[in-house]
Motif scaffolding. Structure first.
Motif, mmCIF file in Angstrom:
data_model
loop_
_atom_site.group_PDB
_atom_site.id
_atom_site.type_symbol
_atom_site.label_atom_id
_atom_site.label_comp_id
_atom_site.label_asym_id
_atom_site.label_seq_id
_atom_site.Cartn_x
_atom_site.Cartn_y
_atom_site.Cartn_z
ATOM 1 N N GLN A 299 69.824 8.516 -16.968
ATOM 2 C CA GLN A 299 69.390 8.928 -17.726
ATOM 3 C C GLN A 299 69.118 8.549 -19.214
ATOM 4 O O GLN A 299 68.110 8.291 -19.864
ATOM 5 N N PRO A 300 70.410 8.321 -19.982
ATOM 6 C CA PRO A 300 70.310 7.886 -21.399
ATOM 7 C C PRO A 300 69.578 6.457 -21.593
ATOM 8 O O PRO A 300 69.219 6.173 -22.651
ATOM 9 N N TYR A 301 69.484 5.644 -20.673
ATOM 10 C CA TYR A 301 68.923 4.306 -20.749
ATOM 11 C C TYR A 301 67.592 4.395 -20.055
ATOM 12 O O TYR A 301 66.945 2.900 -20.403
ATOM 13 N N SER A 302 67.059 5.072 -19.572
ATOM 14 C CA SER A 302 65.685 5.000 -18.775
ATOM 15 C C SER A 302 64.796 4.904 -19.844
ATOM 16 O O SER A 302 64.746 5.774 -20.781
ATOM 17 N N PHE A 319 79.847 6.819 -18.249
ATOM 18 C CA PHE A 319 79.783 5.310 -18.162
ATOM 19 C C PHE A 319 81.035 4.521 -18.594
ATOM 20 O O PHE A 319 81.316 3.462 -17.814
ATOM 21 N N PHE A 320 81.926 5.122 -19.103
ATOM 22 C CA PHE A 320 83.372 4.469 -19.567
ATOM 23 C C PHE A 320 84.280 4.589 -18.297
ATOM 24 O O PHE A 320 85.435 4.047 -18.420
ATOM 25 N N ALA A 343 69.451 -2.826 -19.131
ATOM 26 C CA ALA A 343 69.718 -4.315 -19.467
ATOM 27 C C ALA A 343 68.741 -4.766 -20.723
ATOM 28 O O ALA A 343 68.974 -5.601 -21.498
ATOM 29 N N GLN A 344 67.548 -3.819 -20.922
ATOM 30 C CA GLN A 344 66.515 -4.376 -21.584
ATOM 31 C C GLN A 344 66.370 -3.472 -22.754
ATOM 32 O O GLN A 344 66.047 -4.149 -23.995
ATOM 33 N N TRP A 349 75.181 -1.648 -24.321
ATOM 34 C CA TRP A 349 75.854 -1.156 -23.235
ATOM 35 C C TRP A 349 76.050 -1.934 -22.081
ATOM 36 O O TRP A 349 77.036 -2.037 -21.161
ATOM 37 N N MET A 350 74.991 -2.878 -21.605
ATOM 38 C CA MET A 350 75.061 -3.778 -20.547
ATOM 39 C C MET A 350 76.200 -4.842 -20.852
ATOM 40 O O MET A 350 76.797 -5.117 -19.858
ATOM 41 N N ASP A 351 76.201 -5.257 -22.069
ATOM 42 C CA ASP A 351 77.297 -6.323 -22.316
ATOM 43 C C ASP A 351 78.710 -5.384 -22.023
ATOM 44 O O ASP A 351 79.627 -6.111 -21.572
#
Length: 398
Positions: A299-302, A319-320, A343-344, A349-351
């Motif tokens: 949800q946080p990244y959507s 996530f961690f 990713a976008q 966070w993706m890295d």
């Protein structure tokens, strides 16, 4: 251009297999030496190497560690690496450097491992010390009118055949360092009492979901890969794994209703209705699996998430836990699925997630896919990640 075995320019002698540092800060591993027929200028053809510090936080930062860099400017991600060699002029060369290629994990053969370097300042080691390449970073690019868009990325460890002869280790030795002796065709060698009867009843109720040839083949199989499902929900991914013939060993999710459904559908699987941090506190050797799937809260990244939610902080903290779950379950292969926004929209966070994998020695590959192409009845773009431990995504070697 005509090829040459060696070339001497400005007091430097170039040969195949040597590595040069460029004025740009990158490096070229020389594979071919070329001379211009008209001007007599010397050109070096080879693979580009780059310091890990220049690779957007995808790796732990260690002094004088490098990665090969391949960039394909087309949609064909199967382009050969030989097609990724670059040609640079000898005028771009700053100096010749001592660089080794190895498939050994850090810190083997590193510049700090040499006792004679222990007292040298960091800046001297950076300019004069040995450099080590253990990784390959590949990016497939699609040119667009407004710039370029990446299609797929991967980070993989060098294999024994790619490493220098004096600095290579057997790939099987590397696998054993991670999880001990591995069993081909899977770690599960038997069926639980009552498991076959449960599966027969399930297939009789869902004949439209399991075709007879596939269900019969899976039903007769004894040796199976084991599967763990982190953030499993009601078990959609576990269902796919079971249909493929894997033995579902465990799943956990913080949603009690989802785990209640999960427990009724996966015979003998350990089901934990618990947050990730609590699950980690009880994780032990009994949770080791061949294949691990992760679907951390997205949800946080959507892109659809336009305002703060009450669970955002908890979901981001979850996530961690990804790195620790991998470290404790010691899988051969990891799959991960999340929103394309990770990713976008949130590349940092993706890295960080990729770094979880590389820090543990995993090769990792990721791409945004439209799942409508795979039978999902909606245009659903998802980030799909596949990783395997050190030997680059070679499932046949598992």
């Amino acid at each position: 251009m005509r090829p040459k075995d060696t070339a001497s320019v400005d007091g430097r002698t170039y040969r195949r297999g040597k590595t040069v540092e460029l004025h740009s800060g990158d490096f070229i591993r020389i594979m071919n030496i070329l001379e211009d027929d008209y001007t007599g200028d010397t050109f070096l053809q080879g693979f580009r190497l780059r310091r890990l510090s220049q690779c957007r936080r995808l790796f732990d930062q260690h002094l004088n560690e490098l990665t090969m860099v391949f960039e394909e400017t087309n949609a064909d991600i199967q382009t050969s690496e030989s097609g990724s060699m670059e040609v640079v002029s000898s005028f771009e060369v700053l100096r010749i450097r001592d660089v080794i290629l190895t498939n050994a994990a850090f810190s083997s053969f590193s510049c700090r491992e040499d006792a004679s370097n222990s007292m040298l300042p960091r800046d001297v080691l950076r300019d004069q010390g040995r450099l080590v390449c253990r990784w390959k970073l590949k990016v497939s690019i699609r040119p667009q009118s407004n710039g370029r868009q990446w299609i797929e990325k991967s980070v993989s460890g060098l294999t024994a055949t790619e490493a220098d002869v004096k600095f290579r280790l057997d790939d099987e030795h590397l696998r054993r360092r991670w999880r001990g002796i591995t069993i081909k065709k899977g770690s599960c060698a038997s069926w639980l009492r009552g498991e076959r009867d449960f599966d027969l009843r399930e297939r009789s109720l869902h004949r439209d979901l399991l075709t007879p040839p596939e269900s019969d083949r899976v039903g007769r199989r004894t040796q199976r890969y084991t599967f763990g499902d982190a953030f499993c929900g009601a078990g959609g991914c576990s269902r796919g794994a079971k249909s493929a013939g894997l033995r579902v060993v465990w799943g956990f999710d913080s949603n009690l209703a989802s785990i209640d459904s999960y427990a009724k559908n996966f015979f003998g699987a350990r089901c934990e209705a618990t947050p990730a941090d609590v699950f980690l506190s009880v994780l032990n050797d009994n949770f080791c699996v061949d294949v691990l799937h992760l679907s951390p809260p997205c949800q946080p990244y959507s892109p659809a998430h336009t305002r703060l939610g009450k669970d955002d902080e908890m979901n981001e903290a979850t996530f961690f836990a990804v790195g620790e779950i991998i470290k404790k379950s010691k899988p051969r292969v990891v799959t991960l699925e999340n929103t394309f926004g990770l990713a976008q929209r949130r590349p940092e966070w993706m890295d960080a997630m990729v770094r979880f994998f590389t820090a543990l020695g995993f090769s990792v590959r990721w791409r945004v896919l439209n799942l409508a192409q795979y039978g999902v009845p909606q245009a659903r773009r998802r980030l799909v990640v596949i990783a395997s431990w050190y030997v680059p995504l070679a499932l046949q070697e598992c």
